[in-house]
Design a protein around this motif. Structure first.
Motif, short mmCIF file in Angstrom:
data_model
loop_
_atom_site.label_atom_id
_atom_site.label_comp_id
_atom_site.label_asym_id
_atom_site.label_seq_id
_atom_site.Cartn_x
_atom_site.Cartn_y
_atom_site.Cartn_z
N PRO A 140 -11.31 -14.94 -32.28
CA PRO A 140 -11.59 -15.56 -30.78
C PRO A 140 -11.53 -14.30 -29.43
CG PRO A 140 -10.31 -17.29 -32.25
CD PRO A 140 -10.35 -16.13 -32.71
N LEU A 141 -10.47 -13.54 -29.46
CA LEU A 141 -10.11 -12.67 -28.72
C LEU A 141 -11.84 -11.63 -28.91
CD1 LEU A 141 -5.93 -11.43 -30.05
CD2 LEU A 141 -7.14 -12.44 -27.52
N VAL A 142 -12.53 -11.66 -29.75
CA VAL A 142 -13.54 -10.57 -29.42
C VAL A 142 -14.81 -10.66 -28.57
CG1 VAL A 142 -15.72 -9.36 -30.90
CG2 VAL A 142 -12.63 -10.00 -32.04
N GLN A 143 -14.46 -10.43 -27.99
CA GLN A 143 -15.86 -10.37 -26.63
C GLN A 143 -17.22 -9.92 -26.72
OE1 GLN A 143 -13.52 -10.19 -22.89
NE2 GLN A 143 -12.04 -11.08 -23.59
N HIS A 144 -17.12 -8.97 -27.46
CA HIS A 144 -18.43 -7.86 -27.61
C HIS A 144 -18.16 -7.99 -29.17
CE1 HIS A 144 -19.73 -6.25 -23.51
NE2 HIS A 144 -18.18 -7.04 -23.32
N LEU A 145 -19.46 -7.94 -29.87
CA LEU A 145 -20.17 -7.28 -30.74
C LEU A 145 -21.18 -6.06 -31.00
CD1 LEU A 145 -20.00 -7.79 -33.91
CD2 LEU A 145 -21.74 -9.92 -33.67
N ILE A 146 -20.92 -5.14 -31.73
CA ILE A 146 -22.07 -4.13 -30.72
C ILE A 146 -22.95 -3.82 -32.89
CG2 ILE A 146 -22.69 -1.98 -30.96
CD1 ILE A 146 -20.06 -1.58 -29.66
N VAL A 147 -24.18 -4.89 -33.21
CA VAL A 147 -24.24 -4.57 -33.91
C VAL A 147 -25.51 -3.65 -34.56
CG1 VAL A 147 -26.00 -5.68 -36.00
CG2 VAL A 147 -24.79 -7.15 -34.25
N ILE A 148 -25.55 -2.51 -35.72
CA ILE A 148 -26.36 -1.52 -35.43
C ILE A 148 -26.99 -1.89 -37.15
CG2 ILE A 148 -25.85 0.77 -36.55
CD1 ILE A 148 -24.59 -0.04 -34.54
N PHE A 149 -28.18 -1.61 -36.13
CA PHE A 149 -29.26 -2.18 -37.34
C PHE A 149 -30.71 -0.57 -36.31
CE2 PHE A 149 -29.09 -6.78 -35.78
CZ PHE A 149 -30.06 -6.81 -36.73
N GLU A 184 -21.54 -20.85 -29.75
CA GLU A 184 -20.44 -21.20 -30.08
C GLU A 184 -19.27 -20.06 -29.96
OE1 GLU A 184 -21.50 -21.38 -34.27
OE2 GLU A 184 -22.61 -23.57 -33.13
N LYS A 185 -19.54 -18.56 -30.32
CA LYS A 185 -18.01 -17.72 -30.03
C LYS A 185 -18.03 -17.35 -28.71
CE LYS A 185 -16.19 -18.39 -34.08
NZ LYS A 185 -15.00 -18.16 -34.51
N ARG A 186 -18.77 -17.68 -27.69
CA ARG A 186 -19.08 -17.24 -26.39
C ARG A 186 -18.62 -15.37 -26.53
NH1 ARG A 186 -21.90 -20.59 -24.08
NH2 ARG A 186 -21.11 -19.47 -22.54
N LEU A 187 -19.43 -15.06 -27.22
CA LEU A 187 -19.84 -13.78 -28.01
C LEU A 187 -21.18 -13.07 -26.99
CD1 LEU A 187 -17.63 -12.11 -29.67
CD2 LEU A 187 -19.41 -12.39 -31.83
#
Length: 680
Positions: free
Chosen positions: A388-397, A471-474
């Motif tokens: 839950p500490l993770v606030q940003h997710l970078i997705v590499i496509f 759901e994760k506020r991500l």
């Protein structure tokens, strides 16, 4: 199934490989080939010679490496429970040194543990080592310098990389398309050079060291193998039915693998690339030119043919070795951390608040599917367990998740593909075909997530990302390359539902497009035309969502004048990214922070963008002022802390563009910034 002229229909199952189990699965060569006499072996490739380019490191075919290679650094993840940074180093030593393994030493304040693993005892006369590196992750908000030194017995080498302490904001770079394809004229290659954008990236790294370098695909351009390998050169012109049913011979496999091996070592040893690999830990995901142009985006007859499958398997083996420091057998083990149904993906934790998902959009690709549903499920199983500490997710496509649609062109090329082979080989038509006998742009269009064949899979994935974000506020951001242009697209809540502030909109997801660091960009006129295509969409079946290619570029990088066409620019580029905080916005303060749009506007269709710094006249660093100085007018108001109140962790994106007039007096590199808010 054959057409009226006796040629196999490209849409039919391949008659000698009708149901391959995975990309790279092909039947064993026939007994007649297996027992072929030495006199009938395939021709050897010619000796390497200097290619007609300005780069001294590029040869045709690629030449074998020297006796010592590496270290090439890789980042894996951080473990906050045990306060550890995990990575690896890839090292090669010529087998003539027998068991005299190089000795590596780390000189730094944090504690370092490491172990050696042999990946290949002998691969083209080189022994391949993976050094597993585990470094103490110390408390603090600064960097730790990790110096390394290797004793090769006959010489030594040394270098330095930086890792972020626990509460340090991560700094990284992203790029794609690290080479020129076979269609680029030699004079253009010499004019553009391999090195110019790389040198700027490295100068920014020297100015403020990067913790991470993300390679977005097309690390290698393997295109020239069809000219350099005599058998494949003949295969290109082979009769249609024979071409798609002939064996992928064992002697051909050895030659293709050697070509890939030499191509990687030659590219990795280009001085500007070698410096980056030795001083910045990398994460990589591959794309088609790492395999062959359009890999996976062909109809079944071609896609499942023994030669295409054999080429794919060879590329996969070398991709796993050089890009991920692993093998097919070890990639998905606990120590090597990759995962997927029949692909190789990764999830990396970058300190407390940032994570990076790297997707493999080639290993399971065919004309109808990009990623197998079971891989999608594995991805979201991992993401749903994210801290839950993770606030940003970078997705590499590798290919943009959001981009233009070309429905008319798709329809036209689909018709050409479905025409008889005799029609496709008419002189007026044949000159527009690729080396595989189909229209040149057919695979380029089918590569796209937004192609009609793939858009539903894309939209299903988008819905799952939206659910995860809510759901994760991500906050989720997509990074992609491939298309040889740069720009910013965006998903967000459809405005008819009323005003939702960006910090509260879980559907707000930016698509960062950064391509290419080396390859030739499209013409300015072609991108002007692209601006008259539809650039705003409402994805079918994705509730209350709008998608748009945004007006990101306000001013020309060459002159600073206002632009009319603001969505895409034809300049080579790379992307810098940095975590930032509303309490301490380091990047924004450093460049002055005059934003074109109000971040907390009453509308939610605005962009928090600004002109960033520029390089020196000789293309170095990021210390010069923006290409244009704004006034405190209505549309150029300075960003303030009050307008960002409530957002605790942000992501600053800085697209660095090479000026197309770089040989004239003036700044060579100009940047444009986007501030991506956290999600409350």
């Amino acid at each position: 199934m054959k057409d009226s002229h006796g040629d196999y229909d490209p849409n039919t199952q391949n008659p000698v490989n009708p149901d391959p189990d995975y990309n790279g699965d092909y039947p064993e060569q026939s007994a007649s080939i297996a027992t072929i006499s030495p006199a009938d072996k395939i021709k050897e490739m010619p000796a390497s010679s200097k290619a007609a380019t300005a780069s001294p490191a590029v040869n045709r075919p690629p030449k074998p490496p020297g006796y010592a290679l590496g270290p090439y650094l890789q980042f894996l993840t951080t473990d906050l429970d045990h306060m550890l940074w995990y990575g690896s180093a890839l090292i090669f030593r010529h087998v003539s040194f027998n068991d005299k393994r190089p000795k590596i030493e780390f000189i730094c304040e944090p504690k370092v543990d490491y172990t050696w693993e042999i990946l290949y005892d002998n691969i083209f006369d080189m022994r391949a080592y993976r050094v597993h590196i585990k470094i103490e992750l110390r408390d603090g908000a600064s960097d730790d310098k990790i110096a390394w030194k290797i004793d090769w017995t006959d010489h030594t080498s040394e270098g330095l990389f930086h890792i972020a302490q626990r509460d340090q904001r991560w700094r990284g770079g992203f790029f794609s398309c690290n080479g020129f394809d076979a269609t680029v004229p030699e004079q253009v290659v010499n004019d553009l050079t391999y090195t110019n954008v790389w040198k700027h990236l490295n100068s920014v790294h020297e100015e403020n060291p990067l913790h991470l370098l993300v390679w977005g695909g097309d690390q290698n351009y393997i295109d020239f193998i069809f000219e350099d390998c005599p058998y494949l050169k003949d295969w290109v012109d082979m009769e249609w039915n024979k071409k798609w049913t002939c064996d992928f011979r064992e002697d051909l496999r050895e030659q293709v693998e050697r070509y890939h091996f030499n191509m990687y070592t030659e590219n990795w040893e280009r001085p500007e690339v070698k410096y980056a690999l030795e001083t910045v830990p990398s994460l990589m995901t591959w794309d088609d030119h790492d395999i062959f142009d359009g890999a996976g985006s062909y109809p079944p007859l071609l896609h499942d043919s023994p030669v295409m499958m054999g080429l794919f398997r060879s590329a996969q083996k070398m991709r796993l070795l050089f890009q991920h420091h692993t093998t097919v057998e070890k990639a998905c083990t606990e120590d090597h951390t990759m995962f997927g149904y029949k692909s190789y993906n990764f999830l990396a934790r970058c300190g407390p608040h940032l994570a990076i998902l790297g997707t493999d959009s080639r290993s399971e690709r065919d004309a109808e599917t990009i990623m197998d549903q079971r891989t999608w499920d594995m991805i979201f199983d991992k993401l749903n367990k994210i801290d839950p500490l993770v606030q940003h997710l970078i997705v590499i496509f590798a290919v943009p998740f959001s981009f233009l649609r070309f429905r008319l062109a798709e329809s036209i090329f689909e018709r050409f593909k479905n025409a008889t082979n005799k029609c496709r080989t008419l002189p007026i038509v044949k000159q527009t075909n690729s080396i595989f006998g189909l229209p040149e742009l057919y695979d380029d269009l089918l590569d796209e997530w937004t192609h009609q064949a793939h858009i539903r899979e894309r939209d299903r994935g988008l819905q799952r990302f939206q659910q995860l974000s809510n759901e994760k506020r991500l906050r989720i951001t997509f990074f992609s390359g491939d298309v040889h242009t740069c720009g910013i697209a965006r998903f967000q809540t459809r405005r008819r539902r009323g005003v939702i502030q960006p910090v509260n909109d879980s559907k707000l997801m930016y698509q960062v497009i950064s391509s290419a660091i080396v390859n030739i960009p499209p013409s300015r006129k072609s991108l002007h035309v692209a601006h008259y295509f539809k650039t705003k969409w409402y994805p079918d079946g994705v509730e209350d969502t709008e998608e748009e290619l945004t007006d990101f570029f306000e001013r020309m990088p060459e002159t600073g004048r206002k632009l009319v066409h603001k969505k895409l620019l034809p300049n080579r580029n790379w992307c810098y990214f940095e975590q930032s905080s509303s309490a301490t916005p380091t990047v924004v303060q450093k460049v002055g922070g005059f934003f074109h749009r109000h971040f907390s506007s009453s509308k939610n269709n605005v962009l928090p963008i600004t002109l960033g710094p520029t390089s020196t006249a000789d293309g170095q660093g990021s210390a010069e002022p923006p290409v244009h100085t704004h006034t405190e007018g209505r549309f150029c108001r300075q960003q303030t802390e009050q307008s960002r109140e409530g957002s605790t962790n942000e992501l600053t994106i800085r697209l660095w563009l090479e000026s197309s007039e770089k040989h004239k007096e003036g700044r060579q590199f100009v940047s444009y910034e986007l501030l991506i808010p956290g999600l409350l």
